[in-house]
Design a protein around this motif. Structure first.
Motif, PDB file in Angstrom:
ATOM      1  N   MET A 100       0.845  -1.172   0.000  1.00 43.53           N
ATOM      2  CA  MET A 100       0.000   0.000   0.000  1.00 43.53           C
ATOM      3  C   MET A 100       0.891   1.236   0.000  1.00 43.53           C
ATOM      4  O   MET A 100       1.844   1.328   0.745  1.00 43.53           O
ATOM      5  N   THR A 101       0.560   2.195  -0.844  1.00 40.80           N
ATOM      6  CA  THR A 101       1.355   3.411  -0.944  1.00 40.80           C
ATOM      7  C   THR A 101       0.772   4.490  -0.050  1.00 40.80           C
ATOM      8  O   THR A 101      -0.346   4.390   0.428  1.00 40.80           O
ATOM      9  N   ASP A 102       1.582   5.566   0.164  1.00 43.45           N
ATOM     10  CA  ASP A 102       1.097   6.688   0.970  1.00 43.45           C
ATOM     11  C   ASP A 102      -0.181   7.239   0.364  1.00 43.45           C
ATOM     12  O   ASP A 102      -0.298   7.393  -0.841  1.00 43.45           O
ATOM     13  N   GLY A 103      -1.133   7.542   1.200  1.00 45.96           N
ATOM     14  CA  GLY A 103      -2.383   8.130   0.744  1.00 45.96           C
ATOM     15  C   GLY A 103      -3.460   7.109   0.414  1.00 45.96           C
ATOM     16  O   GLY A 103      -4.617   7.450   0.334  1.00 45.96           O
ATOM     17  N   GLU A 104      -3.079   5.843   0.196  1.00 47.81           N
ATOM     18  CA  GLU A 104      -4.078   4.812  -0.066  1.00 47.81           C
ATOM     19  C   GLU A 104      -4.756   4.441   1.234  1.00 47.81           C
ATOM     20  O   GLU A 104      -4.122   4.352   2.275  1.00 47.81           O
ATOM     21  N   GLN A 105      -6.057   4.214   1.154  1.00 47.67           N
ATOM     22  CA  GLN A 105      -6.793   3.806   2.343  1.00 47.67           C
ATOM     23  C   GLN A 105      -7.412   2.438   2.116  1.00 47.67           C
ATOM     24  O   GLN A 105      -7.804   2.099   1.001  1.00 47.67           O
ATOM     25  N   LEU A 106      -7.471   1.694   3.179  1.00 46.82           N
ATOM     26  CA  LEU A 106      -8.108   0.392   3.103  1.00 46.82           C
ATOM     27  C   LEU A 106      -9.609   0.571   2.958  1.00 46.82           C
ATOM     28  O   LEU A 106     -10.202   1.452   3.567  1.00 46.82           O
ATOM     29  N   THR A 107     -10.218  -0.293   2.180  1.00 46.80           N
ATOM     30  CA  THR A 107     -11.665  -0.273   2.025  1.00 46.80           C
ATOM     31  C   THR A 107     -12.270  -1.342   2.924  1.00 46.80           C
ATOM     32  O   THR A 107     -11.557  -2.190   3.476  1.00 46.80           O
ATOM     33  N   ILE A 108     -13.585  -1.339   3.035  1.00 41.17           N
ATOM     34  CA  ILE A 108     -14.247  -2.385   3.815  1.00 41.17           C
ATOM     35  C   ILE A 108     -13.993  -3.750   3.184  1.00 41.17           C
ATOM     36  O   ILE A 108     -13.841  -4.740   3.883  1.00 41.17           O
ATOM     37  N   ASP A 109     -13.899  -3.795   1.850  1.00 41.17           N
ATOM     38  CA  ASP A 109     -13.604  -5.068   1.186  1.00 41.17           C
ATOM     39  C   ASP A 109     -12.223  -5.584   1.579  1.00 41.17           C
ATOM     40  O   ASP A 109     -12.043  -6.783   1.810  1.00 41.17           O
ATOM     41  N   ASP A 110     -11.248  -4.668   1.685  1.00 38.08           N
ATOM     42  CA  ASP A 110      -9.908  -5.061   2.141  1.00 38.08           C
ATOM     43  C   ASP A 110      -9.976  -5.629   3.562  1.00 38.08           C
ATOM     44  O   ASP A 110      -9.319  -6.618   3.877  1.00 38.08           O
ATOM     45  N   GLU A 111     -10.771  -4.987   4.405  1.00 37.90           N
ATOM     46  CA  GLU A 111     -10.930  -5.441   5.797  1.00 37.90           C
ATOM     47  C   GLU A 111     -11.553  -6.838   5.836  1.00 37.90           C
ATOM     48  O   GLU A 111     -11.090  -7.715   6.574  1.00 37.90           O
ATOM     49  N   ILE A 112     -12.595  -7.042   5.052  1.00 40.45           N
ATOM     50  CA  ILE A 112     -13.276  -8.344   5.028  1.00 40.45           C
ATOM     51  C   ILE A 112     -12.299  -9.437   4.613  1.00 40.45           C
ATOM     52  O   ILE A 112     -12.195 -10.481   5.276  1.00 40.45           O
ATOM     53  N   ILE A 113     -11.574  -9.212   3.541  1.00 42.90           N
ATOM     54  CA  ILE A 113     -10.641 -10.223   3.035  1.00 42.90           C
ATOM     55  C   ILE A 113      -9.510 -10.460   4.033  1.00 42.90           C
ATOM     56  O   ILE A 113      -9.134 -11.613   4.292  1.00 42.90           O
ATOM     57  N   ALA A 114      -8.986  -9.408   4.617  1.00 40.99           N
ATOM     58  CA  ALA A 114      -7.893  -9.571   5.595  1.00 40.99           C
ATOM     59  C   ALA A 114      -8.363 -10.395   6.794  1.00 40.99           C
ATOM     60  O   ALA A 114      -7.672 -11.342   7.214  1.00 40.99           O
ATOM     61  N   ARG A 115      -9.527 -10.060   7.331  1.00 45.15           N
ATOM     62  CA  ARG A 115     -10.028 -10.812   8.492  1.00 45.15           C
ATOM     63  C   ARG A 115     -10.322 -12.262   8.123  1.00 45.15           C
ATOM     64  O   ARG A 115     -10.058 -13.180   8.907  1.00 45.15           O
ATOM     65  N   ALA A 116     -10.891 -12.466   6.939  1.00 40.03           N
ATOM     66  CA  ALA A 116     -11.210 -13.827   6.499  1.00 40.03           C
ATOM     67  C   ALA A 116      -9.940 -14.645   6.323  1.00 40.03           C
ATOM     68  O   ALA A 116      -9.886 -15.823   6.728  1.00 40.03           O
ATOM     69  N   ARG A 117      -8.907 -14.070   5.729  1.00 41.99           N
ATOM     70  CA  ARG A 117      -7.642 -14.792   5.534  1.00 41.99           C
ATOM     71  C   ARG A 117      -7.004 -15.161   6.870  1.00 41.99           C
ATOM     72  O   ARG A 117      -6.498 -16.278   7.033  1.00 41.99           O
ATOM     73  N   ILE A 118      -7.010 -14.224   7.792  1.00 47.19           N
ATOM     74  CA  ILE A 118      -6.450 -14.496   9.121  1.00 47.19           C
ATOM     75  C   ILE A 118      -7.222 -15.630   9.779  1.00 47.19           C
ATOM     76  O   ILE A 118      -6.638 -16.569  10.335  1.00 47.19           O
ATOM     77  N   HIS A 119      -8.542 -15.561   9.707  1.00 50.62           N
ATOM     78  CA  HIS A 119      -9.371 -16.603  10.316  1.00 50.62           C
ATOM     79  C   HIS A 119      -9.114 -17.954   9.643  1.00 50.62           C
ATOM     80  O   HIS A 119      -9.018 -18.984  10.323  1.00 50.62           O
ATOM     81  N   ALA A 120      -8.972 -17.956   8.315  1.00 52.71           N
ATOM     82  CA  ALA A 120      -8.706 -19.204   7.596  1.00 52.71           C
ATOM     83  C   ALA A 120      -7.391 -19.824   8.061  1.00 52.71           C
ATOM     84  O   ALA A 120      -7.312 -21.048   8.277  1.00 52.71           O
ATOM     85  N   ARG A 121      -6.358 -19.003   8.230  1.00 52.01           N
ATOM     86  CA  ARG A 121      -5.062 -19.523   8.719  1.00 52.01           C
ATOM     87  C   ARG A 121      -5.220 -20.117  10.117  1.00 52.01           C
ATOM     88  O   ARG A 121      -4.667 -21.178  10.415  1.00 52.01           O
ATOM     89  N   GLU A 122      -5.995 -19.446  10.981  1.00 59.33           N
ATOM     90  CA  GLU A 122      -6.223 -19.948  12.332  1.00 59.33           C
ATOM     91  C   GLU A 122      -6.971 -21.278  12.299  1.00 59.33           C
ATOM     92  O   GLU A 122      -6.650 -22.203  13.054  1.00 59.33           O
ATOM     93  N   VAL A 123      -7.974 -21.384  11.432  1.00 59.21           N
ATOM     94  CA  VAL A 123      -8.760 -22.619  11.333  1.00 59.21           C
ATOM     95  C   VAL A 123      -7.877 -23.768  10.868  1.00 59.21           C
ATOM     96  O   VAL A 123      -7.886 -24.848  11.458  1.00 59.21           O
ATOM     97  N   VAL A 124      -7.103 -23.546   9.817  1.00 57.45           N
ATOM     98  CA  VAL A 124      -6.243 -24.604   9.281  1.00 57.45           C
ATOM     99  C   VAL A 124      -5.183 -24.998  10.301  1.00 57.45           C
ATOM    100  O   VAL A 124      -4.904 -26.186  10.494  1.00 57.45           O
ATOM    101  N   ALA A 125      -4.609 -24.020  10.991  1.00 54.99           N
ATOM    102  CA  ALA A 125      -3.569 -24.318  11.985  1.00 54.99           C
ATOM    103  C   ALA A 125      -4.136 -25.044  13.198  1.00 54.99           C
ATOM    104  O   ALA A 125      -3.446 -25.865  13.806  1.00 54.99           O
TER     105      ALA A 125
END
Length: 190
Positions: free
Chosen positions: A1-26
């Motif tokens: 991410m470059t300066d000035g870019e902001q995360l969107t709600i879609d970015d938040e959803i995907i980030a949380r889902a990926r983290i949760h998926a790693r936790e589930v698999v682990a």
């Protein structure tokens, strides 16, 4: 991410889902290749909180999560949706197919994943049986054939006739011409 870019709600959803998926698999014995898993968000979905698409040609699964569901559910309920879709991805990777049969139900139970999710949007139409002793009803989000021409269909329980209600206006019809009349009468409010 470059300066000035902001995360969107879609970015938040995907980030949380990926983290949760790693936790589930682990934390389980779910043999899922997360590197062969893509993520996406749907801004249009109204009925499904998530889905898993399979591209057999490249053996890649894509989990698509509904933004509206994320906005309406608390995280524990939405995390259940992620686990549900992970089971589908696992089935696709292991067997090349997925459904909601015994294999799915067993694995979903192991992961505390729901078999179905709670509706997160109000239906646009409700079909109701006109039989005096029948309480059958069905919700619809789109003007499908049974909504547009209910006289060609019957109740799912008793076989009787039913009517359709346009939820926002409260207007009802039980024939194709009735549908056309209500739609014309509502005009822009349809």
């Amino acid at each position: 991410m470059t300066d000035g870019e902001q995360l969107t709600i879609d970015d938040e959803i995907i980030a949380r889902a990926r983290i949760h998926a790693r936790e589930v698999v682990a934390g389980t014995n779910l043999t899922l290749d997360l590197s062969a898993l893509e993520w996406d968000v749907s801004a249009r979905a109204k009925r499904r909180a998530g889905l898993c698409r399979w591209r057999a040609d490249c053996e890649e699964a894509t989990i698509v999560l509904a933004r509206r569901a994320y906005e309406r559910y608390e995280w524990p309920e939405f995390a259940g949706v992620v686990r549900h879709e992970l089971v589908h991805a696992w089935e696709y990777q292991q067997f090349g197919e997925s459904g909601h049969g015994p294999r799915f139900r067993e694995r979903a139970a192991d992961l505390n994943a729901p078999r179905h999710c709670r509706s997160f949007s109000e239906p646009r139409y409700v079909l109701r049986c006109l039989g005096s002793d029948c309480e059958w009803a069905a919700k619809r989000h789109q003007a499908s054939k049974p909504v547009r021409a209910p006289d060609g269909y019957r109740c799912g329980v008793c076989g009787g006739e039913y009517e359709v209600e346009h939820v926002e206006s409260g207007r009802t019809w039980s024939s194709a011409s009735g549908y056309g009349g209500v739609k014309a009468a509502l005009g822009d409010e349809w």
